[in-house]
Design a protein around this motif. Structure first.
Motif, mmCIF file in Angstrom:
data_model
loop_
_atom_site.group_PDB
_atom_site.id
_atom_site.type_symbol
_atom_site.label_atom_id
_atom_site.label_comp_id
_atom_site.label_asym_id
_atom_site.label_seq_id
_atom_site.Cartn_x
_atom_site.Cartn_y
_atom_site.Cartn_z
ATOM 1 N N HIS A 8 35.168 38.158 46.364
ATOM 2 C CA HIS A 8 35.640 38.344 44.986
ATOM 3 C C HIS A 8 36.021 37.018 44.338
ATOM 4 O O HIS A 8 35.709 36.777 43.176
ATOM 5 C CB HIS A 8 36.847 39.282 44.957
ATOM 6 N N GLN A 9 36.709 36.162 45.082
ATOM 7 C CA GLN A 9 37.110 34.868 44.535
ATOM 8 C C GLN A 9 35.899 33.998 44.240
ATOM 9 O O GLN A 9 35.873 33.288 43.242
ATOM 10 C CB GLN A 9 38.059 34.165 45.496
ATOM 11 N N LYS A 10 34.881 34.065 45.083
ATOM 12 C CA LYS A 10 33.665 33.295 44.850
ATOM 13 C C LYS A 10 32.936 33.798 43.601
ATOM 14 O O LYS A 10 32.415 33.014 42.815
ATOM 15 C CB LYS A 10 32.739 33.394 46.061
ATOM 16 N N ARG A 11 32.943 35.124 43.402
ATOM 17 C CA ARG A 11 32.307 35.707 42.225
ATOM 18 C C ARG A 11 33.061 35.300 40.960
ATOM 19 O O ARG A 11 32.449 35.042 39.936
ATOM 20 C CB ARG A 11 32.265 37.228 42.364
ATOM 21 N N GLY A 12 34.388 35.287 41.019
ATOM 22 C CA GLY A 12 35.188 34.750 39.930
ATOM 23 C C GLY A 12 35.697 35.727 38.887
ATOM 24 O O GLY A 12 36.316 35.317 37.920
ATOM 25 N N TYR A 13 35.466 37.021 39.064
ATOM 26 C CA TYR A 13 36.001 37.991 38.107
ATOM 27 C C TYR A 13 36.203 39.338 38.789
ATOM 28 O O TYR A 13 35.649 39.608 39.845
ATOM 29 C CB TYR A 13 35.081 38.146 36.899
ATOM 30 N N CYS A 14 36.996 40.165 38.153
ATOM 31 C CA CYS A 14 37.281 41.494 38.683
ATOM 32 C C CYS A 14 36.272 42.486 38.122
ATOM 33 O O CYS A 14 36.045 42.545 36.915
ATOM 34 C CB CYS A 14 38.698 41.915 38.294
ATOM 35 N N CYS A 15 35.673 43.278 38.989
ATOM 36 C CA CYS A 15 34.684 44.274 38.551
ATOM 37 C C CYS A 15 35.343 45.582 38.115
ATOM 38 O O CYS A 15 34.691 46.473 37.602
ATOM 39 C CB CYS A 15 33.681 44.545 39.663
ATOM 40 N N LYS A 16 36.650 45.707 38.343
ATOM 41 C CA LYS A 16 37.449 46.873 37.954
ATOM 42 C C LYS A 16 36.955 48.177 38.582
ATOM 43 O O LYS A 16 37.015 49.228 37.983
ATOM 44 C CB LYS A 16 37.518 46.983 36.436
ATOM 45 N N ASN A 17 36.485 48.080 39.835
ATOM 46 C CA ASN A 17 36.057 49.262 40.575
ATOM 47 C C ASN A 17 37.076 49.672 41.629
ATOM 48 O O ASN A 17 36.748 50.417 42.537
ATOM 49 C CB ASN A 17 34.701 49.003 41.244
ATOM 50 N N GLN A 18 38.286 49.170 41.519
ATOM 51 C CA GLN A 18 39.381 49.477 42.441
ATOM 52 C C GLN A 18 39.024 49.127 43.877
ATOM 53 O O GLN A 18 39.214 49.922 44.801
ATOM 54 C CB GLN A 18 39.781 50.940 42.318
ATOM 55 N N CYS A 19 38.486 47.943 44.092
ATOM 56 C CA CYS A 19 38.103 47.479 45.426
ATOM 57 C C CYS A 19 39.335 47.326 46.321
ATOM 58 O O CYS A 19 40.415 46.963 45.855
ATOM 59 C CB CYS A 19 37.366 46.154 45.343
ATOM 60 N N LEU A 20 39.160 47.589 47.584
ATOM 61 C CA LEU A 20 40.249 47.534 48.541
ATOM 62 C C LEU A 20 40.858 46.140 48.654
ATOM 63 O O LEU A 20 42.068 45.993 48.774
ATOM 64 C CB LEU A 20 39.734 47.992 49.913
ATOM 65 N N HIS A 21 40.047 45.088 48.608
ATOM 66 C CA HIS A 21 40.513 43.718 48.806
ATOM 67 C C HIS A 21 40.537 42.913 47.511
ATOM 68 O O HIS A 21 40.338 41.709 47.536
ATOM 69 C CB HIS A 21 39.632 43.009 49.833
#
Length: 37
Positions: A8-21
């Protein structure tokens, strides 16, 4: 499939899919609203 905090940090944004991590704590910020009648 579970995405890691590092992914997620490498991607750089939140996808807002309520990911566990989610490093942005999107799950913790979700608020429930009541429906007024």
């Amino acid at each position: 499939m579970v995405f890691t905090k590092e992914y997620h940090q490498k991607r750089g944004y939140c996808c807002k899919n309520q990911c566990l991590h989610c490093p942005w704590n999107y799950r913790a910020k979700k608020q429930y609203t009541q429906i007024k009648k």
